[in-house]
Design a protein around this motif. Sequence first.
Motif, short mmCIF file in Angstrom:
data_model
loop_
_atom_site.label_atom_id
_atom_site.label_comp_id
_atom_site.label_asym_id
_atom_site.label_seq_id
_atom_site.Cartn_x
_atom_site.Cartn_y
_atom_site.Cartn_z
N PRO A 178 33.08 24.04 84.05
CA PRO A 178 33.72 23.67 83.78
C PRO A 178 35.15 23.38 82.42
CG PRO A 178 32.05 22.05 83.37
CD PRO A 178 32.37 23.04 83.67
N LYS A 223 36.37 31.82 67.49
CA LYS A 223 35.88 30.87 67.82
C LYS A 223 37.73 30.32 68.46
CE LYS A 223 36.35 30.46 63.07
NZ LYS A 223 36.02 29.51 61.67
N PRO A 260 39.11 26.26 69.99
CA PRO A 260 38.23 24.65 70.70
C PRO A 260 37.03 24.56 70.75
CG PRO A 260 41.31 25.27 70.67
CD PRO A 260 40.34 26.48 70.68
N PHE A 290 32.24 28.58 70.09
CA PHE A 290 32.87 29.86 68.83
C PHE A 290 31.38 30.90 70.00
CE2 PHE A 290 28.71 27.72 67.91
CZ PHE A 290 27.71 28.39 67.20
N GLN A 346 25.49 35.04 70.21
CA GLN A 346 25.62 33.36 71.06
C GLN A 346 27.05 32.64 70.92
OE1 GLN A 346 24.22 31.52 66.80
NE2 GLN A 346 23.02 33.66 66.51
N VAL A 347 26.22 31.68 71.96
CA VAL A 347 27.60 31.02 72.64
C VAL A 347 27.47 29.36 71.91
CG1 VAL A 347 28.80 30.20 73.95
CG2 VAL A 347 28.51 32.51 74.35
N GLY A 348 28.91 28.37 70.98
CA GLY A 348 28.05 27.46 70.92
C GLY A 348 29.06 26.11 71.22
N GLY A 349 29.27 24.93 71.42
CA GLY A 349 29.88 23.54 71.16
C GLY A 349 30.39 23.70 72.58
N ARG A 350 31.63 23.64 73.07
CA ARG A 350 31.25 23.01 74.50
C ARG A 350 30.95 24.06 74.77
NH1 ARG A 350 37.83 21.17 75.42
NH2 ARG A 350 37.27 20.68 72.73
N ALA A 398 29.22 26.06 75.87
CA ALA A 398 27.28 25.98 75.60
C ALA A 398 26.88 24.76 75.84
CB ALA A 398 26.67 26.41 74.56
N SER A 399 27.09 23.64 75.39
CA SER A 399 26.10 22.81 76.33
C SER A 399 26.85 21.97 77.45
CB SER A 399 26.76 21.61 75.13
OG SER A 399 28.00 20.94 74.24
N VAL A 400 27.68 21.96 77.97
CA VAL A 400 29.04 21.50 79.20
C VAL A 400 28.38 22.73 80.31
CG1 VAL A 400 30.51 20.65 80.27
CG2 VAL A 400 30.33 19.70 78.43
N GLN A 409 27.02 25.69 79.74
CA GLN A 409 25.19 26.56 80.07
C GLN A 409 24.89 27.24 81.12
OE1 GLN A 409 24.11 27.10 77.10
NE2 GLN A 409 22.74 28.38 77.37
N ARG A 410 24.56 26.40 82.50
CA ARG A 410 23.73 26.61 83.40
C ARG A 410 24.80 27.92 84.08
NH1 ARG A 410 20.51 23.19 86.69
NH2 ARG A 410 19.74 23.20 84.39
N PRO A 419 29.73 22.13 66.53
CA PRO A 419 29.59 23.12 67.33
C PRO A 419 28.57 23.46 66.69
CG PRO A 419 31.72 24.15 66.31
CD PRO A 419 31.13 22.60 65.82
N ASP A 479 41.93 19.74 69.23
CA ASP A 479 41.74 20.84 69.10
C ASP A 479 42.40 21.98 68.12
OD1 ASP A 479 39.71 20.97 71.18
OD2 ASP A 479 41.08 21.35 73.13
N GLN A 491 21.58 25.34 69.34
CA GLN A 491 22.83 24.61 70.27
C GLN A 491 22.33 23.78 72.16
OE1 GLN A 491 25.58 24.62 71.04
NE2 GLN A 491 25.97 25.89 69.01
N LEU A 492 22.27 22.46 71.19
CA LEU A 492 21.88 21.30 72.47
C LEU A 492 22.04 22.56 74.18
CD1 LEU A 492 20.83 19.10 73.42
CD2 LEU A 492 23.64 18.07 73.30
N GLY A 519 23.82 19.62 77.51
CA GLY A 519 24.93 18.04 77.08
C GLY A 519 25.42 17.30 78.27
N SER A 520 25.15 17.52 79.43
CA SER A 520 25.55 17.29 80.28
C SER A 520 24.81 16.77 81.30
CB SER A 520 26.80 18.06 81.18
OG SER A 520 26.47 18.82 81.51
N ASP A 571 23.27 19.57 83.33
CA ASP A 571 21.96 20.55 82.98
C ASP A 571 20.68 19.13 82.33
OD1 ASP A 571 23.39 22.59 82.60
OD2 ASP A 571 24.62 21.60 81.09
#
Lengths: 233, 793
Positions: free
Chosen positions: A54, A81, A83, A86, A111-115, A117-119, A121-122, B42, B124, B699-700, B703-704, B707
């Motif tokens: 998403p 990096k 919005p 990164f 390495q991936v971070g931020g949105r 990575a957290s959303v 991830q899967r 992030p 952003d 890193q979390l 986060g959704s 997951d």
Amino acid sequence: MKIEGTHTFNAPRNVVWPMLLDPQVLANVMPGCEKLEKVGENDYTGVLKIRVGPVQGTFNGKVTLNNLTPPESYEMVVDGKGPAGFVKGNGRLRLEENGDTTTMHYEGDVQVGGRIASVGQRLLDTSARAIIRQSLEGLDQQVNARMQAQNAPTSSADTTDTPPPLAAAPTQTEFALGVAKNFLEELIPEEQRSDLMTKGLVLLGTLLLIRLLGNWWANRIAHKVARILKESA
Amino acid sequence: MSRYVGKSMKRVEDPRFIQGKGKYVANIHLPNMAHLAIKRSPYGHARIKSIDTSKAKALPGVIAVYTGQDLIEGGVGKLPCGWNVPDIKVPDRWPLTPDKVRHVGDGVAAVVAETPYIAYDALDLIEVDYEPLPAVVDAKKATEPGAPLVHDNVPNNISYTWALGDKEACDKAFAEADVVVELELVNQRLIPNAMEPRAAVAQWNAATEEMTLWTTSQNPHPIRLLLSAFTLGIPENKLRVISPDVGGGFGSKIFHYPEEIITPWVARAINRPVKWVATRTESMMTDSQGRDHVTHCKLALKKDGTMTGLHVQTWSNQGAYISTFAPLIPTALYITLLSGLYKIPGIWGEMWGTLTNTVPVDAYRGAGRPEASYLLERLVDLAAQELGMDPIEIRRKNFIPANEFPYQTPVAFMYDSGDYHKLFDKAEELADYKKMRQEQEKARKEGRLIGIGVAGCIEASGPAPSAVAGSLGSAVGFWESGKIRIHPSGKVTVFTGSHAHGQGHETTFAQVIADELGVNIEDVEIVHGDTASVPFGMGTYGSRSAAVGGSALVRSAERIRAKMIKIAAHQLEAAEEDMVYDQDSGKIYVKGSPDRAKSFAEISLAAYTAHNLPEGLEPGLEETAFYDPANFTFPNSAHIAQVEVDRETGEVRILRYVAVDDVGKVINPLIVEGQIVGGIAQGVGQALWEHGVYDENGQLLTGSLMDYAMPRADGFPHIEVARTETPSPHNPLGVKGAGEMGTIAATVAIANGVMDALAPLGIKHIDMPLTAEKIWQAIQNATSGNGASGGGD
């Protein structure tokens, strides 16, 4: 995230090597790559648009190549990096010549971070693999085109200076299909695929029907509950 | 006597909730309202080199952009810690971090704009130049030499240490033990996920210099106090905090959060109403999380199964900052519960509260008590296995007998009441335990992996005697307020300092007061959550509302009755001591002549007309009580879970779940059952599915809700619930807490069940969550002969 793999090009090493340093070629074969420019001896900057599940984001990045050993190997550091997060990574690339073909060995640590990575991830691993696979497919086309151009009987000497026709970069839709294809390939053994595809389509249709009916039922139940409450109140 | 208490009444609040008519903070729309969004890190750990907000500020529709430094210069204060154990190091925590980001989601800048969409777009455009730093996420690894420091002034990342018990007795028990069982375990991190994400709306009145803040809090008064005294600086009498309908908290909405400081600060700065609403992912990376312990524990026993000693060492992950009540959870709500239902003479518990690059950890449904129950009940099961005893038999052998209450444990608490044999009698009967075991035997012969999980758990609920809390490090008291206003027409408004965010206070407290005063329940209105109308109250957590908040209301009702008796006695020309207050009807009369009674409404009106009051009695009919409990209450539970593990896939299916709980007297059995069942679902969630995961860079990864796996109805059988009842002897309602018991017992009941199922394969322990993948791996290891002692990570 670890990335590792090999790929064989149908071309000798001295044809493949310059293409792997050519920003124009790379920009063209990488899905989502909107710009890649050489800004220094071994430094490049670029803009990459990535969609992971998403999350969609534009990354501004810097690529630095180190320890270049032409036409054999280089190392690279990627730092991007945007919005959506990164991306940081380093990788190594080595070309091995086997007669008419060249095998590329690549490995990297990202390495991936931020949105993203957290959303996302899967879907991260699969998306990364899809990007690599499609890039390599694109490169194959470019390599083949170049080989054809070289092998074509030519009368004039300046042919080699004319850049070979560039294969078009995949569109967003093509990329999304690629991700889906990767998923499928990982989930289902090849021999079962066509059978499962049929079943999958039937299942999808059934689910859609259930979903529609489900909504209708949910509405009915909600109305009923509201009525009971009204009556009891 | 009671017309309402003890009856299963439907919740009066439900029609508005299920018809979408509840009023939540996000539903509040004020004229000219602006919208706030927060720019978040992030990175798990990084230094902020610079922040460029110019592009964001230039976006049309953006009103202002603020950084952490702007807020500090604008006078905000650091978020305080409300529970200070000895020698604790509380690192600075600003509403927006000015120097370093210490967890993914740490706030660095705030945008206020005309619409939420513009605010998000502007985020952003904020360019933050970070210098990434090495991160640490594991509670124990954080203390190792060379680990990155989350805060430069907290050496070894250890914020505090705490220990309790009798070390000498513990050492002696282990020296003389016949059997010792040990466990290295991780009690994994959980993300609370209340249905309603956090939100705040603030309105500044520049003329009167008054601020109104609507916030999703479980305790509006303490939040107002912290805002006034520490973080925002607006005096308490100029600051109104309202927690309207709140859609679940489970502890995560107790704490003081940066956004409820930033929102009113910005509202004042731009002189417009401001609203902030968290997204789901934002909640997952900013709401204080739960559990996250790394523990080494061992239990000493005699050959006959008598427990003699328990030694526990825990590294408790506090996250990147010390959240409001974080130090309370792994200390006075954890080590103090290590005695469980048992007489264990030698208990010694020690813990280290460590800082890591993760979201802060604080109370989450159960809060410390599930962690204690989990390790103790796992050890008891391992001991039973070792000694060849039935899990219930070994528990019964060690129960504190019913005739020994009040019972002083070696870890500070004095249990008020209980009858654990009776509790297990009922559970065994309801489950038909003997038959369950026979079926298991038969199933095992067929090669099926059926397990029976037993858990006997204790909880300390209803915090707390204020002096005790103070001696343990609390910065506040834990009494509760209750105010009853009788209107001239005889209608009743009840103000409680506790707060409902799913508990059903509007129903249960109305039942209590209608019975106390002898009025119809329809005539009783419950008000909570508004500092402008409710006397200072401590709010709701720790299953305290009925035991402490309810008791305060009973005290106020007693005072109302006393005053009404005075008025009636005067009007009927009789002595006060000859009066009868009929709590069934609200009528007051002279003993022996009920026909000449004064009605509740008559006396109510008389109190306000004041035409004929006893000499010296003030007009009006309104009483307030502040109730400080004499002790915690100690609800207890016997849960039995029958599970089956699929040998091929590792998947766990719950076949039956039987829960017997002693929560003392019950005001509304329907609500109690709902609380128990909901609690069980949450406990099973931890056992089987839920896990907040960070990678080594902080890193979390969860986060959704794609997951992070939440429990769903399809994972449960019908949950069979029953009760035993030993009333709490020290509160007027005889109640004990019911809100957390299910969660505390269910986690370990399921874990014990799964381990019992896997026992024939020689698997002793797998860390939660017991996902199919982990179990499958453990089965593979065990059956391939290279890991008979266990599996999983």
